[in-house]
Write a protein that holds these residues in place. Structure first.
Motif, PDB file in Angstrom:
ATOM      1  N   GLU A   1       3.622   1.467 -17.640  1.00  0.00           N
ATOM      2  CA  GLU A   1       4.272   0.576 -16.674  1.00  0.00           C
ATOM      3  C   GLU A   1       3.723   0.789 -15.274  1.00  0.00           C
ATOM      4  O   GLU A   1       3.396  -0.161 -14.562  1.00  0.00           O
ATOM      5  N   LEU A   2       3.590   2.078 -14.875  1.00  0.00           N
ATOM      6  CA  LEU A   2       3.093   2.374 -13.526  1.00  0.00           C
ATOM      7  C   LEU A   2       1.618   1.993 -13.384  1.00  0.00           C
ATOM      8  O   LEU A   2       1.186   1.515 -12.327  1.00  0.00           O
ATOM      9  N   GLN A   3       0.821   2.239 -14.446  1.00  0.00           N
ATOM     10  CA  GLN A   3      -0.587   1.856 -14.379  1.00  0.00           C
ATOM     11  C   GLN A   3      -0.737   0.346 -14.213  1.00  0.00           C
ATOM     12  O   GLN A   3      -1.565  -0.126 -13.427  1.00  0.00           O
ATOM     13  N   ALA A   4       0.084  -0.415 -14.951  1.00  0.00           N
ATOM     14  CA  ALA A   4       0.038  -1.870 -14.824  1.00  0.00           C
ATOM     15  C   ALA A   4       0.498  -2.306 -13.428  1.00  0.00           C
ATOM     16  O   ALA A   4      -0.069  -3.219 -12.825  1.00  0.00           O
ATOM     17  N   LYS A   5       1.539  -1.632 -12.911  1.00  0.00           N
ATOM     18  CA  LYS A   5       2.057  -1.940 -11.580  1.00  0.00           C
ATOM     19  C   LYS A   5       0.974  -1.771 -10.522  1.00  0.00           C
ATOM     20  O   LYS A   5       0.774  -2.606  -9.649  1.00  0.00           O
ATOM     21  N   CYS A   6       0.286  -0.615 -10.588  1.00  0.00           N
ATOM     22  CA  CYS A   6      -0.707  -0.284  -9.570  1.00  0.00           C
ATOM     23  C   CYS A   6      -1.895  -1.247  -9.599  1.00  0.00           C
ATOM     24  O   CYS A   6      -2.617  -1.362  -8.613  1.00  0.00           O
ATOM     25  N   LYS A   7      -2.137  -1.921 -10.729  1.00  0.00           N
ATOM     26  CA  LYS A   7      -3.257  -2.854 -10.830  1.00  0.00           C
ATOM     27  C   LYS A   7      -2.885  -4.255 -10.351  1.00  0.00           C
ATOM     28  O   LYS A   7      -3.764  -5.098 -10.172  1.00  0.00           O
ATOM     29  N   GLN A   8      -1.578  -4.541 -10.166  1.00  0.00           N
ATOM     30  CA  GLN A   8      -1.135  -5.866  -9.767  1.00  0.00           C
ATOM     31  C   GLN A   8      -1.362  -6.092  -8.275  1.00  0.00           C
ATOM     32  O   GLN A   8      -1.418  -5.137  -7.492  1.00  0.00           O
TER      33      GLN A   8
ATOM     34  N   LEU B   1       0.832  -1.206   0.000  1.00  0.00           N
ATOM     35  CA  LEU B   1       0.000   0.000   0.000  1.00  0.00           C
ATOM     36  C   LEU B   1       0.865   1.255   0.000  1.00  0.00           C
ATOM     37  O   LEU B   1       0.585   2.229  -0.731  1.00  0.00           O
ATOM     38  N   ASP B   2       1.947   1.249   0.797  1.00  0.00           N
ATOM     39  CA  ASP B   2       2.842   2.408   0.858  1.00  0.00           C
ATOM     40  C   ASP B   2       3.505   2.650  -0.495  1.00  0.00           C
ATOM     41  O   ASP B   2       3.543   3.775  -1.002  1.00  0.00           O
ATOM     42  N   HIS B   3       4.037   1.587  -1.099  1.00  0.00           N
ATOM     43  CA  HIS B   3       4.696   1.736  -2.396  1.00  0.00           C
ATOM     44  C   HIS B   3       3.706   2.057  -3.499  1.00  0.00           C
ATOM     45  O   HIS B   3       4.035   2.763  -4.458  1.00  0.00           O
ATOM     46  N   LYS B   4       2.490   1.570  -3.364  1.00  0.00           N
ATOM     47  CA  LYS B   4       1.469   1.907  -4.361  1.00  0.00           C
ATOM     48  C   LYS B   4       1.184   3.398  -4.345  1.00  0.00           C
ATOM     49  O   LYS B   4       1.030   4.034  -5.390  1.00  0.00           O
ATOM     50  N   HIS B   5       1.119   3.986  -3.143  1.00  0.00           N
ATOM     51  CA  HIS B   5       0.904   5.442  -3.039  1.00  0.00           C
ATOM     52  C   HIS B   5       2.037   6.211  -3.699  1.00  0.00           C
ATOM     53  O   HIS B   5       1.808   7.219  -4.376  1.00  0.00           O
ATOM     54  N   LYS B   6       3.278   5.721  -3.497  1.00  0.00           N
ATOM     55  CA  LYS B   6       4.416   6.396  -4.137  1.00  0.00           C
ATOM     56  C   LYS B   6       4.315   6.316  -5.652  1.00  0.00           C
ATOM     57  O   LYS B   6       4.551   7.301  -6.363  1.00  0.00           O
ATOM     58  N   LEU B   7       3.970   5.125  -6.148  1.00  0.00           N
ATOM     59  CA  LEU B   7       3.835   4.957  -7.597  1.00  0.00           C
ATOM     60  C   LEU B   7       2.713   5.823  -8.150  1.00  0.00           C
ATOM     61  O   LEU B   7       2.828   6.406  -9.242  1.00  0.00           O
ATOM     62  N   GLN B   8       1.603   5.919  -7.412  1.00  0.00           N
ATOM     63  CA  GLN B   8       0.490   6.759  -7.874  1.00  0.00           C
ATOM     64  C   GLN B   8       0.875   8.230  -7.914  1.00  0.00           C
ATOM     65  O   GLN B   8       0.443   8.967  -8.808  1.00  0.00           O
ATOM     66  N   ASP B   9       1.681   8.673  -6.922  1.00  0.00           N
ATOM     67  CA  ASP B   9       2.149  10.072  -6.946  1.00  0.00           C
ATOM     68  C   ASP B   9       2.985  10.327  -8.195  1.00  0.00           C
ATOM     69  O   ASP B   9       2.851  11.368  -8.858  1.00  0.00           O
ATOM     70  N   TRP B  10       3.870   9.366  -8.485  1.00  0.00           N
ATOM     71  CA  TRP B  10       4.670   9.512  -9.709  1.00  0.00           C
ATOM     72  C   TRP B  10       3.784   9.472 -10.954  1.00  0.00           C
ATOM     73  O   TRP B  10       4.030  10.181 -11.934  1.00  0.00           O
TER      74      TRP B  10
END
Length: 462
Positions: free
Chosen positions: A238-245, A140-149
């Motif tokens: 890449e980030l959109q796919a990451k956040c959906k995993q 969840l923490d890393h997902k928030h970072k990826l979403q900010d990016w």
């Protein structure tokens, strides 16, 4: 018996009820059911023999349908392909969800080593002093970072795309000017033919060189912008796919994704230099029409942003502010200082119009016995011929015309820019931001208002 998971239900929904396999080239019957094209095209007839028939009975609801009306279901085919890929990814993730060393389920995430570990690995010497968190919490923490990016990258991509569009429009306008100049040059030299033949070739070569320079600059600039957009699009995907995993998949190579995000060089909006015509739009003000000043032959919209001429004057209440002699109307907003800019669109014109500013004391009645007061500065358009117009206070309803212009194509949108302190008023073609005329040394003595005068015309303030 345990209930099927949502994904299992989705898998079942993407399988043909005849062959029980994933849909292959799915089609939809008239009754709304889906089958593989090969399955539904062949129906059994006697002892398992399959033959092709013009009509058939739906295997699910028994409604008779025509084969000629079978509709391909491409949307369902796309869903089937997506479910297949998800099933493959699920198998890969399940294979990586167990610790290879201790054969325990991976439930923790080591922040120092950036890897998934089990509860036994947590007590091992290699991770004893490391910061360890549950998988879901770390994910969840890393997902928030990826979403900010992701937000930053999308904004950056949109900004560059807008810059690319502006560059394309700029080069298009430049090439249009060059092409118009070429046509004008050819026409002129055809008329003079023998005398100016040599000079024609010189100028055409010069224009060709300009075209080549423009094309080279366009190719280089737009190619660079396209490359940046492509890079950002790939990173965004890449980030959109990451956040959906799920958590395990999201945390795999998350450091690499964040590193690629940090390597992106963002544009600095503070260093952008506005052109004079772009900076001018920063002074845009909302302008509405004052119904108390409108001539009876002008019909105003309810929001006060449109004026239409009519050949049947209205019956309006008496008002000392109303124009009686000239078919004019003033804006509600008056200006006694500063810089101001407004735009208007010419919706229809059969005769002509005035656009500019007028002082508050401008004469409203031609036969008034009061001494002439209130000056006018406006651009007149009559059959695509433009003239600079100023009111002459020395006589009744007397206008002074100067600086005659002619346009091959009348602009649909005009921009009016007022600098009160400088005593200047400029009128622009708002589509290309080309200046049509500037009144200088106006020396405004009182408050001025937007001024519009129409003869069988229809204008709208933007």
């Amino acid at each position: 018996m345990a209930a099927a998971s949502p994904f299992q239900n989705l898998q079942n929904d993407t399988k043909c009820p005849i062959c029980l396999e994933y849909y292959a080239d799915p089609v939809t019957t008239e009754c709304g059911h889906n089958f593989c094209r090969a399955c539904i095209n062949m129906r059994p007839q006697g002892r398992g023999v399959a033959v092709l028939a013009c009509s058939f009975s739906c295997p699910q609801c028994r409604v008779v349908s025509s084969r000629a009306r079978l509709r391909p279901n491409r949307h369902l085919q796309g869903i089937v392909e997506s479910v297949k890929r998800l099933a493959q990814q699920s198998e890969v993730l399940q294979a990586h969800s167990v610790c290879e060393e201790h054969e325990e389920k991976l439930k923790l995430f080591c922040e120092e080593d950036q890897r998934l570990i089990c509860v036994i690995c947590r007590e091992a010497r290699a991770h004893k002093l490391h910061s360890v968190r549950p998988i879901k919490e770390a994910a969840l923490d890393h997902k928030h970072k990826l979403q900010d990016w992701l937000i930053l990258l999308i904004e950056e991509k949109e900004g560059i795309a807008a810059s690319k569009l502006k560059e394309e429009q700029k080069y298009k306008a430049m090439k249009k000017k060059v092409e118009a100049e070429k046509l004008k040059t050819k026409a002129e030299f055809q008329r003079l033919h023998h005398v100016l033949k040599a000079q024609e070739q010189i100028i055409l070569k010069r224009l060709a060189a300009m075209e080549k320079t423009i094309a080279t600059s366009e190719k280089e600039n737009l190619a660079g912008l396209s490359a940046q957009i492509s890079l950002l699009e790939n990173l965004i995907k890449e980030l959109q796919a990451k956040c959906k995993q799920p958590a395990e998949g999201l945390l795999q190579d998350v450091r690499g994704s964040l590193s690629r995000c940090e390597s992106v060089k963002f544009r600095d909006p503070a260093k952008a230099i506005l052109k004079p015509e772009e900076a001018m739009r920063n002074y845009k003000v909302p302008v509405t029409l004052d119904a108390d000043t409108a001539h009876a032959a002008l019909i105003l919209s309810e929001n006060g942003r449109r004026a239409r001429w009519t050949d049947r004057p209205q019956t309006l209440p008496d008002n000392p502010k109303r124009f009686i002699s000239d078919v004019c109307v003033l804006g509600n907003e008056g200006f006694s200082s500063g810089r101001h800019y407004w735009e208007l669109q010419v919706l229809r014109v059969y005769c002509g119009y005035f656009v500019g500013v007028a002082e508050e004391s401008v004469r409203r009645i031609q036969q008034s016995r009061e001494p002439p007061r209130g000056r006018i500065w406006a651009l007149s358009c009559y059959v695509e011929e433009y003239k600079a117009v100023t009111a002459d206070p020395s006589g009744l309803n007397c206008f002074s015309y100067s600086d005659v212009f002619f346009s091959q194509e009348a602009p649909e949108t005009l921009g009016v820019y007022l600098d009160y302190e400088e005593g200047t008023l400029s009128v622009y073609n708002a589509d290309t931001m080309e200046r049509i005329h500037t009144f200088t040394k106006a020396a405004f003595n009182e408050q001025v208002y937007p001024y519009f005068c129409l003869w069988d015309a229809d204008l709208r303030i933007i």
